[in-house]
Design a protein around this motif. Structure first.
Motif, PDB file in Angstrom:
ATOM      1  N   LEU A 182      -9.417   0.291   1.847  1.00 44.83           N
ATOM      2  CA  LEU A 182      -8.612  -0.922   1.717  1.00 44.83           C
ATOM      3  C   LEU A 182      -7.319  -0.640   0.958  1.00 44.83           C
ATOM      4  CD1 LEU A 182     -11.313  -3.662   0.974  1.00 44.83           C
ATOM      5  CD2 LEU A 182      -9.985  -3.351   3.070  1.00 44.83           C
ATOM      6  N   ILE A 183      -7.397   0.177  -0.077  1.00 47.77           N
ATOM      7  CA  ILE A 183      -6.177   0.538  -0.822  1.00 47.77           C
ATOM      8  C   ILE A 183      -5.258   1.371   0.062  1.00 47.77           C
ATOM      9  CG2 ILE A 183      -5.267   1.777  -2.823  1.00 47.77           C
ATOM     10  CD1 ILE A 183      -7.829   1.090  -4.307  1.00 47.77           C
ATOM     11  N   GLY A 188      -0.268   1.596   3.323  1.00 44.84           N
ATOM     12  CA  GLY A 188       0.376   1.648   4.629  1.00 44.84           C
ATOM     13  C   GLY A 188       1.134   0.371   4.938  1.00 44.84           C
ATOM     14  N   PHE A 189       0.552  -0.768   4.554  1.00 44.48           N
ATOM     15  CA  PHE A 189       1.207  -2.051   4.807  1.00 44.48           C
ATOM     16  C   PHE A 189       2.521  -2.151   4.027  1.00 44.48           C
ATOM     17  CE2 PHE A 189       1.964  -6.434   3.440  1.00 44.48           C
ATOM     18  CZ  PHE A 189       2.088  -7.068   4.664  1.00 44.48           C
ATOM     19  N   THR A 229       0.747   5.450   8.763  1.00 39.75           N
ATOM     20  CA  THR A 229       0.623   5.905   7.377  1.00 39.75           C
ATOM     21  C   THR A 229      -0.847   6.079   7.007  1.00 39.75           C
ATOM     22  OG1 THR A 229       2.653   4.707   6.796  1.00 39.75           O
ATOM     23  CG2 THR A 229       1.245   5.404   4.984  1.00 39.75           C
ATOM     24  N   TYR A 230      -1.662   5.143   7.390  1.00 43.62           N
ATOM     25  CA  TYR A 230      -3.098   5.192   7.096  1.00 43.62           C
ATOM     26  C   TYR A 230      -3.757   6.404   7.750  1.00 43.62           C
ATOM     27  CZ  TYR A 230      -8.038   3.703   7.360  1.00 43.62           C
ATOM     28  OH  TYR A 230      -9.407   3.646   7.296  1.00 43.62           O
ATOM     29  N   PHE A 235      -6.398  10.693   7.074  1.00 43.06           N
ATOM     30  CA  PHE A 235      -7.318  11.449   7.921  1.00 43.06           C
ATOM     31  C   PHE A 235      -6.741  12.764   8.446  1.00 43.06           C
ATOM     32  CE2 PHE A 235      -8.518   6.991   8.213  1.00 43.06           C
ATOM     33  CZ  PHE A 235      -9.865   7.031   7.934  1.00 43.06           C
ATOM     34  N   MET A 236      -5.472  12.760   8.827  1.00 40.33           N
ATOM     35  CA  MET A 236      -4.915  13.950   9.476  1.00 40.33           C
ATOM     36  C   MET A 236      -4.309  14.932   8.470  1.00 40.33           C
ATOM     37  SD  MET A 236      -3.337  12.323  12.969  1.00 40.33           S
ATOM     38  CE  MET A 236      -3.084  13.949  13.665  1.00 40.33           C
ATOM     39  N   ARG A 237      -3.701  14.438   7.439  1.00 45.47           N
ATOM     40  CA  ARG A 237      -3.197  15.222   6.319  1.00 45.47           C
ATOM     41  C   ARG A 237      -2.638  16.575   6.716  1.00 45.47           C
ATOM     42  NH1 ARG A 237      -7.624  13.748   1.540  1.00 45.47           N
ATOM     43  NH2 ARG A 237      -7.082  11.525   1.447  1.00 45.47           N
ATOM     44  N   GLU A 238      -3.405  17.644   6.437  1.00 41.51           N
ATOM     45  CA  GLU A 238      -2.889  19.005   6.679  1.00 41.51           C
ATOM     46  C   GLU A 238      -2.670  19.272   8.172  1.00 41.51           C
ATOM     47  OE1 GLU A 238      -7.128  19.127   7.442  1.00 41.51           O
ATOM     48  OE2 GLU A 238      -5.976  18.341   5.741  1.00 41.51           O
TER      49      GLU A 238
END
Length: 531
Positions: A182-183, A188-189, A229-230, A235-238
Motif C-alpha cells: 500500500l505504501i 507511485g500515486f 512506478t509500483y 518488482f522489476m528493480r535490477e
C-alpha cells in the motif's frame, strides 16, 4: 521465481576482539555462470549498508526527490498576464516557462541544445567515473532506494525479510506485506501526481483533480505512472537496469583505461581466507579478503564485485562501504574494494605477481611493516584531465555558451508574412494592382503592446487592413495581446504602370511604439506580365 536462501551465519575472524559477520550470500547474477538471455528473476534481499557512499546516496535521494515533488509548487511572478508557476510546460498554449525564461515553439532549438548538453555531460561523467549516473541519480535507482527504505521499515533488514518470505502465510506476514504494498502504491500515486503538475497550474489542478473535475488525461497519466512506478520499483528493480535500459551497453564505449570504476583489488585481496591468522601460522599465503560476502549482501543488483566488471554493476559503491567496514574491524587499510582505473589496477597486479604471472603474492605490495608500498598506485587527478574528457567538456561548454548567447540576443518580437497564392494579384477598377498578405505579429512578452506597421520598397504603394484602423500617413497601428500572436489581413496596392517587373521585392516593417524593438520581413509583390 524465488530461491530459498539461508540466513546469516556468524563467524569470528581472528583479529582483535571484533566479530566479523560472514553472510551466507551468493551472487544472484553471477559472472561465473553463463545465464540465459532472459532468465527468470531471482529475488534479491540487499542488506542495508552504512558508510560515506551510502550517506551520499541518501543526500542525492533527498535532493532529487525534493526537486521532483516540490518544483511545481514554486511560484514566479511574471506579471498579471502570464502564469506564476516557476516551471511549467504549457502544452495548450505551446509555451515552456522556466523561471524568467519563456520558450516558444520556434525556439525549441534551445531545448535541443539542453538535451545535447545533458548527453555530453553524461558522456563526461561516464568517461570519468563509470556509471555514476546509474548509481546515484538515475530515477530508477532513486525510486528503488525509496522502495527499499519502506521495505526495511516494514519487514526488517535482510535476515528478517528472508525469514518472512520463507514462513507460511500468517496474519502478521499478510499485514506486513499489505502495508508495504500500500505504501509502494501511494509512492507511485504521488509520483504520477507530481508529474502532471508540471503541465498545468499546480494548485488549480490539485483542486480539480481532488474534486474529479480535471481532464481525463490527468487521471490516465496518474494511473499509468502509479502502475509503472509500483512495478519497476517494487518488482522489476535490477531487471530494469539489466534488460530494459540500453545505457549499460552504451557506457562500455565511453570507458577507457583511465575511467574510474568500482573494482575489487585482487592484487591485495587474493588468495582469500576465512581464518587469516591460522592460515599464516600454517605458512599459507593469504590476502586481505576474508570472504565475508558483505559486498555481495549489500549489492542491490545481486552481483559479486570480486568476479570483475559486470554489465549489471551500477557503481553505487555500497560494496565499498561494506568492505571498508570489515577492513576497519580487521585493522587493515581501506580500499580492498575501491574506485580505481584499469591502468592502476594492472600496474598493481604486475607488482603483486612474480614475473607478471600468477599466483598473486599480496606480500609484494607491502613493506616490512605491513603497509602498502609507495609503488602502489591509487586514484590521481591525471585520470580526469585527459583528451577524451577534454573533448566532452569542451562540447558541453560550447553548447552552453551557444544557448546563453541565443537567450541573451533573442528578440521578443517576430513578424511573419504569407503572400496569398490564389489569386496572387487582383486588378482593381482603376487599373491598380493589389496583393493580399496574411500578417502574424508575435508579441513574445507577457505584456500588451502597440505596434506600427509600414512597407518599404514599393514606390506609391498604399496599404490597408480591413479589420484595423489605418493611420493618415499610410501606416497601420496594431495592438497585440500579451504573449500572443496577432493575425490579420493586409492588402497592398500599386498604381498601374508603376512596376517594371512581374515580381518586385519589398519589406514589411513593424516597430514597437515604445521604440524598444522592431522586426522586418522580406516578401514580394506580384504583377501581371507586361505585353
Amino acid at each position: 521465481m524465488e530461491r530459498t536462501v539461508t540466513v546469516n551465519v556468524r563467524e569470528v575472524q581472528e583479529s582483535g576482539n571484533e566479530a566479523i559477520e560472514r553472510v551466507d550470500a551468493e551472487a544472484v547474477n553471477s559472472a561465473k555462470v553463463r545465464q540465459p538471455l532472459y532468465a527468470a528473476r531471482k529475488k534479491i534481499h540487499p542488506k542495508r549498508a552504512s558508510g560515506a557512499f551510502r550517506q551520499f546516496k541518501w543526500l542525492v535521494m533527498a535532493i532529487t526527490l525534493g526537486i521532483y515533488y516540490l518544483t511545481p509548487w514554486i511560484r514566479w511572478d511574471r506579471g498579471p498576464y502570464a502564469p506564476d508557476q516557476a516551471i511549467l510546460v504549457d502544452i495548450a498554449n505551446r509555451r515552456f516557462y522556466f523561471f524568467s525564461i519563456e520558450i516558444w515553439p520556434q525556439e525549441f532549438i534551445l531545448i535541443a541544445g539542453l538535451l545535447v548538453m545533458a548527453g555530453a555531460g553524461l558522456f563526461l561523467i561516464t568517461s570519468v567515473a563509470g556509471r555514476a549516473w546509474c548509481g546515484y541519480t538515475c530515477p530508477q535507482t532513486v525510486w528503488v532506494d525509496l522502495f527499499l527504505v519502506v521495505e526495511r521499515a516494514v519487514e526488517g533488514d535482510r535476515n528478517a525479510r528472508i525469514k518472512l518470505d520463507q514462513t507460511p502465510w500468517t496474519l502478521d506476514k499478510i499485514t506486513k506485506k499489505l502495508v508495504k504494498h500500500l505504501i509502494w502504491i501511494a509512492i507511485g500515486f504521488f509520483t504520477g501526481g507530481a508529474w502532471i503538475f508540471y503541465f498545468a497550474d499546480a494548485p488549480t489542478l490539485a483542486r480539480d483533480f481532488t474534486l474529479g473535475q480535471a481532464a481525463p488525461i490527468a487521471y490516465f497519466t496518474v494511473v499509468i505512472l502509479t502502475f509503472t512506478t509500483y512495478v519497476f520499483g517494487g518488482f522489476m528493480r535490477e531487471q530494469v537496469c539489466t534488460y530494459m535500459c540500453p545505457w549499460p551497453r552504451i557506457q562500455a564505449a565511453m570507458l577507457d583505461e583511465d575511467s574510474l570504476t568500482v573494482t575489487y583489488n585482487a592484487w591485495r585481496g587474493e588468495p582469500r581466507s576465512r581464518g587469516a591468522k591460522k592460515s599464516v601460522a600454517a605458512g599459507k599465503l593469504v590476502g586481505d579478503c576474508v570472504d565475508c560476502n558483505a559486498c555481495v549482501a549489500v549489492c542491490p543488483q545481486g552481483i559479486d564485485i570480486r568476479d570483475g566488471q559486470q554489465l549489471e554493476c551500477i557503481t553505487c559503491a555500497l560494496c565499498i562501504d561494506a568492505c571498508d567496514g570489515v577492513m576497519d574491524k580487521l585493522g587493515k587499510e581501506r580500499g580492498l574494494i575501491s574506485y580505481t582505473t584499469l591502468l592502476d589496477y594492472q600496474h598493481n597486479m604486475d607488482i603483486a605477481t612474480v614475473g607478471g604471472t600468477k599466483p598473486i603474492n599480496p606480500a609484494l605490495v607491502r613493506t616490512a611493516e605491513g603497509k602498502l608500498t609507495e609503488e602502489v598506485k591509487n586514484f590521481r587527478l591525471g585520470h580526469i584531465f585527459r583528451p577524451r574528457t577534454a573533448v566532452y567538456f569542451s562540447l558541453w561548454v560550447l553548447v552552453g555558451i551557444g544557448i546563453l548567447t541565443m537567450l541573451m540576443s533573442r528578440g521578443r518580437l517576430e513578424l511573419n508574412v504569407l503572400h496569398d497564392r490564389n489569386p496572387q494579384f487582383v486588378t482593381l477598377s482603376d487599373g491598380s494592382i493589389r496583393n493580399g498578405y496574411t500578417v502574424k505579429i508575435l508579441n513574445m512578452i507577457p505584456e500588451p503592446r502597440a505596434f506600427t506597421m509600414s512597407i518599404d520598397g514599393l514606390p506609391d504603394a498604399t496599404m490597408s487592413a480591413p479589420d484595423i484602423a489605418e493611420a493618415s500617413d499610410g501606416k497601420v497601428s496594431v495592438e497585440a495581446e500579451p504573449d500572443r500572436v496577432r493575425t490579420f489581413k493586409v492588402f497592398v496596392a500599386v498604381p498601374a504602370g508603376s512596376l517594371d517587373e512581374e515580381i518586385t521585392p519589398f519589406e514589411f516593417h513593424v516597430v514597437d511604439k515604445d521604440g524598444m524593438e522592431s522586426a522586418v520581413y522580406k516578401t514580394t509583390f506580384s504583377a501581371p506580365e507586361k505585353k
